[in-house]
Write a protein that holds these residues in place. Structure first.
Motif, PDB file in Angstrom:
ATOM      1  N   GLU A 105      22.732 -22.621  -3.614  1.00  0.00           N
ATOM      2  CA  GLU A 105      22.232 -21.988  -2.400  1.00  0.00           C
ATOM      3  C   GLU A 105      20.867 -22.530  -1.974  1.00  0.00           C
ATOM      4  OE1 GLU A 105      23.372 -19.952  -5.090  1.00  0.00           O
ATOM      5  OE2 GLU A 105      25.341 -19.977  -4.142  1.00  0.00           O
ATOM      6  N   GLN A 106      20.212 -23.277  -2.821  1.00  0.00           N
ATOM      7  CA  GLN A 106      18.864 -23.752  -2.532  1.00  0.00           C
ATOM      8  C   GLN A 106      18.867 -25.146  -1.900  1.00  0.00           C
ATOM      9  OE1 GLN A 106      17.480 -23.186  -6.600  1.00  0.00           O
ATOM     10  NE2 GLN A 106      16.165 -21.513  -5.904  1.00  0.00           N
ATOM     11  N   LYS A 107      19.733 -25.338  -0.906  1.00  0.00           N
ATOM     12  CA  LYS A 107      19.866 -26.644  -0.235  1.00  0.00           C
ATOM     13  C   LYS A 107      18.559 -27.087   0.419  1.00  0.00           C
ATOM     14  CE  LYS A 107      24.289 -27.823  -0.527  1.00  0.00           C
ATOM     15  NZ  LYS A 107      24.654 -28.908  -1.398  1.00  0.00           N
ATOM     16  N   ALA A 108      17.876 -26.154   1.104  1.00  0.00           N
ATOM     17  CA  ALA A 108      16.638 -26.499   1.802  1.00  0.00           C
ATOM     18  C   ALA A 108      15.585 -27.003   0.819  1.00  0.00           C
ATOM     19  CB  ALA A 108      16.110 -25.300   2.586  1.00  0.00           C
ATOM     20  N   GLY A 109      15.480 -26.341  -0.337  1.00  0.00           N
ATOM     21  CA  GLY A 109      14.516 -26.774  -1.346  1.00  0.00           C
ATOM     22  C   GLY A 109      14.824 -28.164  -1.872  1.00  0.00           C
ATOM     23  N   LEU A 110      16.107 -28.426  -2.102  1.00  0.00           N
ATOM     24  CA  LEU A 110      16.509 -29.747  -2.594  1.00  0.00           C
ATOM     25  C   LEU A 110      16.240 -30.808  -1.533  1.00  0.00           C
ATOM     26  CD1 LEU A 110      17.830 -31.288  -4.957  1.00  0.00           C
ATOM     27  CD2 LEU A 110      20.016 -30.960  -3.805  1.00  0.00           C
TER      28      LEU A 110
ATOM     29  N   GLU B 226      20.233 -32.999  -8.547  1.00  0.00           N
ATOM     30  CA  GLU B 226      21.227 -32.081  -9.104  1.00  0.00           C
ATOM     31  C   GLU B 226      20.813 -30.651  -8.838  1.00  0.00           C
ATOM     32  OE1 GLU B 226      21.767 -32.812 -13.279  1.00  0.00           O
ATOM     33  OE2 GLU B 226      19.644 -33.109 -13.588  1.00  0.00           O
ATOM     34  N   GLN B 227      21.804 -29.780  -8.879  1.00  0.00           N
ATOM     35  CA  GLN B 227      21.575 -28.359  -8.662  1.00  0.00           C
ATOM     36  C   GLN B 227      22.122 -27.600  -9.862  1.00  0.00           C
ATOM     37  OE1 GLN B 227      23.194 -28.462  -4.462  1.00  0.00           O
ATOM     38  NE2 GLN B 227      21.392 -27.178  -4.187  1.00  0.00           N
ATOM     39  N   VAL B 228      21.272 -27.505 -10.890  1.00  0.00           N
ATOM     40  CA  VAL B 228      21.624 -26.795 -12.121  1.00  0.00           C
ATOM     41  C   VAL B 228      20.402 -26.049 -12.632  1.00  0.00           C
ATOM     42  CG1 VAL B 228      23.409 -28.451 -12.842  1.00  0.00           C
ATOM     43  CG2 VAL B 228      21.065 -28.774 -13.608  1.00  0.00           C
ATOM     44  N   SER B 229      20.637 -25.029 -13.396  1.00  0.00           N
ATOM     45  CA  SER B 229      19.548 -24.256 -13.997  1.00  0.00           C
ATOM     46  C   SER B 229      18.756 -25.133 -14.960  1.00  0.00           C
ATOM     47  CB  SER B 229      20.134 -23.058 -14.750  1.00  0.00           C
ATOM     48  OG  SER B 229      19.143 -22.433 -15.525  1.00  0.00           O
TER      49      SER B 229
END
Length: 191
Positions: free
Chosen positions: A12-17, A35-38
């Protein structure tokens, strides 16, 4: 060569990425790994970026928390990069490990970040204890157990357990726990 690494914890944090990617591009990064992982999960793209880096390269991140989850983790990353002759730059802090001052600052900042994380976890535990005392804490919803009926339906069709786990996105332990609980319920009802 400047190698960028950008990460967010959730999809959900596309803008941050996207913001991190734009900043890394503006800094002149030739290659950017995202990447989008914890932070606690396996970060394959970070590992790939470290493998990709060559002597004289610099790994660039916008913020420290995008890179490491603890001081020991930060130290392992730095050791891996130093062994290859690769530097690290943390833009938001103005830290560049290719300098002696940068190395010192990196270690100090890493220790502070770990301290802050431990303080946050401690505050979280205090909040949970207060909520329990007030009878308001419910705990995490057991996501796998909510799928018990579906697990048993799929297994009844003859679907292999590995496929059931993959389809329902549950762990092996959860699957076996559900089967054990459902089997015990059926046995108890039969008696």
């Amino acid at each position: 060569m400047l190698i960028g690494y950008a990460r967010t914890s959730t999809q959900e944090q596309k803008a941050g990425l996207n913001g991190q990617i734009e900043e890394l591009k503006a800094l002149g990064c030739d290659e950017i790994f995202t990447e989008q992982v914890s932070s606690v999960d396996q970060r394959e793209k970070l590992d790939e970026a470290i493998r990709f880096a060559r002597k004289g390269d610099v790994l660039v991140v916008t913020k420290l928390d995008r890179l490491a989850r603890s001081v020991p983790h930060l130290c392992r990353i730095i050791e891996a990069l130093e062994a290859k002759g690769v530097g690290i730059r943390i833009v938001a802090m103005g830290i560049d490990s290719t300098t002696a001052t940068g190395k010192l600052m990196l270690n100090v900042v890493g220790a502070i970040a770990q301290f802050e994380r431990e303080m946050m976890l401690e505050r979280q535990q205090i909040g949970i204890a207060a909520a329990r005392d007030a009878k308001k804490f419910k705990g995490r919803v057991p996501t796998a157990r909510r799928q018990s009926e579906r697990v048993m339906q799929l297994l009844a069709t003859g679907m292999p357990k590995a496929q059931v786990m993959k389809e329902l996105k549950i762990s092996r332990a959860s699957l076996y726990r559900i089967v054990q609980e459902q089997t015990a319920t059926v046995s108890w009802r039969s008696a």
